[in-house]
Motif scaffolding. Structure first.
Motif: not given
Lengths: 327, 327
Positions: B172-175, B199-205, B235-240
């Motif tokens: 998962a995206p993480a700091g 995807d969405g707000d998490l994309k840059p992270l 990176t992938v987006s399973a959602l999109e």
């Protein structure tokens, strides 16, 4: 030397006989194994039992200095002390942690003490088996206390704890948040934590570290086989020989309580059954490394690798053809 | 249903026959085991091989969503996809991670897909053995891709990696400093790291996380069985449903390279030999749980516990009396 003579020598506490017995149980030869089993069985009726103390500690904590000081204190009280090591890495490092007896130079010259390095085997299971049998020999030779030291590699603490009556963890003074890499599982095994180097400038830090660990121990659930206040944390100074008698008193208090409450005998029985099961498993698996099974297994493995047979069919062929029981 | 009929059904890719075959290999009964071995051996000559993809990921990473999206993309390309799970804890939690097929509701209704929950056994060795044989059945049933999912409990990643052609780690995206609890050993197993939720707000992270892991992967030593640039992080987006085709291309590129360079076949052969040895050991040790050995062992254990026999002598009696080989 025949087994009868060896039995008599060990029972009489003769060091040379003990050393020969140890060499015998440590041998990998099948005929030696049969004689070792015979020797152990011959010594069993003596029913002698020592206090087995497992000891682990992080590198640099001063374990050798501690064993030397603690061992000399015990021999000073007239007790006979054996020091054994469980070090599965000793074969790789080219020598056991205790191979260099100069690290315990006074204790190694003490007639009431006996120091034996770890058998040189890379396999922890093998080291454990030999050490357990060496413990039996030392008990038959009438030692009062057996210190079993471990370097804390992998599972060695667990193995040492499984052959000890009590488990002592030796730690160095360290800053508040520093965890000294002590895993929770190791903490849970400890009956006594000793913070060493409580001397000179380090004394205040050692006392704070001790308080930290005492706090951590209180957070662990109390065990049924423990009296009030255990597991406990204390400070010691192996260098100044301070706190050693107090530590010994605590060990005795714990063991006396366990003896009176039946926990000591129950633990010994559990340990013996555990080692029996482990001995059976090892003995069974050892068949795979001997001919003709070994050769058959290699041939079948080659066929499996080439896809000429499934793993399941090959395993069945080996088990039925070479390893089926008579029972 | 007899084995011959079952063999024909599975070879024809019939789902019901496959399900029955799986039930057979998962059974603990001795007569079922013998028939399962027969079935596997009968299917072996088909020589069918799927791409086995091991998949692990931290909880909350969206593994089910990923498998659903990735699986549907593959079936959309005309490929037949089987999804298996290795979850040694499923017996305890009262249901497998995949027991609830509603978590992959579209994929589970896809005629080109087959989803099978983890066999309910607490023992990882048992789960591993069954899963490995289920893989063989799915290959015989002509599936093209087999996804082997693990929940990442204990040693399960290692076990899954040992039965896969490639190993994918879903994160998962993480700091920046957050390590997501990924152990170095797991990192070293990964052929591909996929950072999900790009995807969405998490994309840059997600992109930063991916760069961090790409950097970490470069620090690991390059493996001989890898082409330039692997292991890789994407990176992938399973959602999109984004990045899935790219991920699939990378997997194919890696596998093609390994096939051409002989690493694929060598790895399969190594794995088969490894599983054969493991099968032999398990089969041998299983004897201890069956009569008359089991009863004899219990009786000897009692004597050892009472101190009437040493562990060594009791083990020898059991091994010689009940478990001696014919060979």
């Amino acid at each position: 030397m025949d087994i009868e003579e060896l039995t008599r020598g060990i029972a009489a506490g003769e060091r040379r006989a003990l050393a020969r017995g140890i060499t015998l149980v440590e041998s990998g030869r099948a005929d030696h194994r049969a004689r070792a089993t015979e020797l152990l069985e011959a010594l069993r009726p003596l029913g002698r039992q020592a206090l087995r103390i497992g000891l682990s500690g992080t590198p640099g904590v001063g374990k050798s200095t501690f064993i030397e000081a603690f061992g000399l204190m015990l021999t000073g009280q007239g007790l006979r002390v054996a020091v054994l090591a469980v070090d599965p890495s000793s074969a790789r490092s080219g020598g056991s942690i205790l191979g260099d007896k100069t690290r315990m130079e006074h204790l190694s010259r003490d007639p009431k003490a006996f120091i034996r390095p770890s058998p040189s085997q890379t396999h922890l299971g093998g080291v454990a088996r030999r050490t357990r049998e060496v413990i039996n020999l030392c008990e038959a030779a009438d030692f009062d206390v057996i210190l079993i030291e471990t370097v804390g590699v992998g599972q060695s603490e667990t193995v040492v704890s499984e052959m000890s009556d009590l488990f002592v963890l030796l730690l160095a003074p360290a800053g508040g948040d520093e965890l000294q890499g002590v895993k929770r599982g190791i903490m849970e095994m400890a009956d006594l934590i000793l913070v060493n180097k409580a001397d000179g400038d380090l004394k205040p830090l050692a006392m704070r570290t001790c308080a930290d660990y005492a706090g951590a121990l209180r957070l662990l659930r109390k065990r049924a086989q423990d009296p009030e206040g255990f597991p406990k944390a204390l400070t010691v100074s192996a260098l100044e020989e301070a706190g050693l008698e107090k530590a010994w008193e605590e060990m005795q208090a714990l063991i006396d309580w366990r003896r009176e409450n039946g926990h000591w005998a129950a633990r010994r029985a559990d340990q013996a059954c555990f080692w029996f099961a482990s001995e059976v498993r090892e003995g069974l698996l050892a068949r795979l490394t001997r001919e003709p099974v070994k050769g058959a297994m290699a041939a079948l493995s080659e066929r499996v690798g080439k896809g000429e047979m499934t793993a399941a069919a090959a395993a069945r062929e080996l088990l039925d053809g070479y390893l089926s029981g008579r029972g």
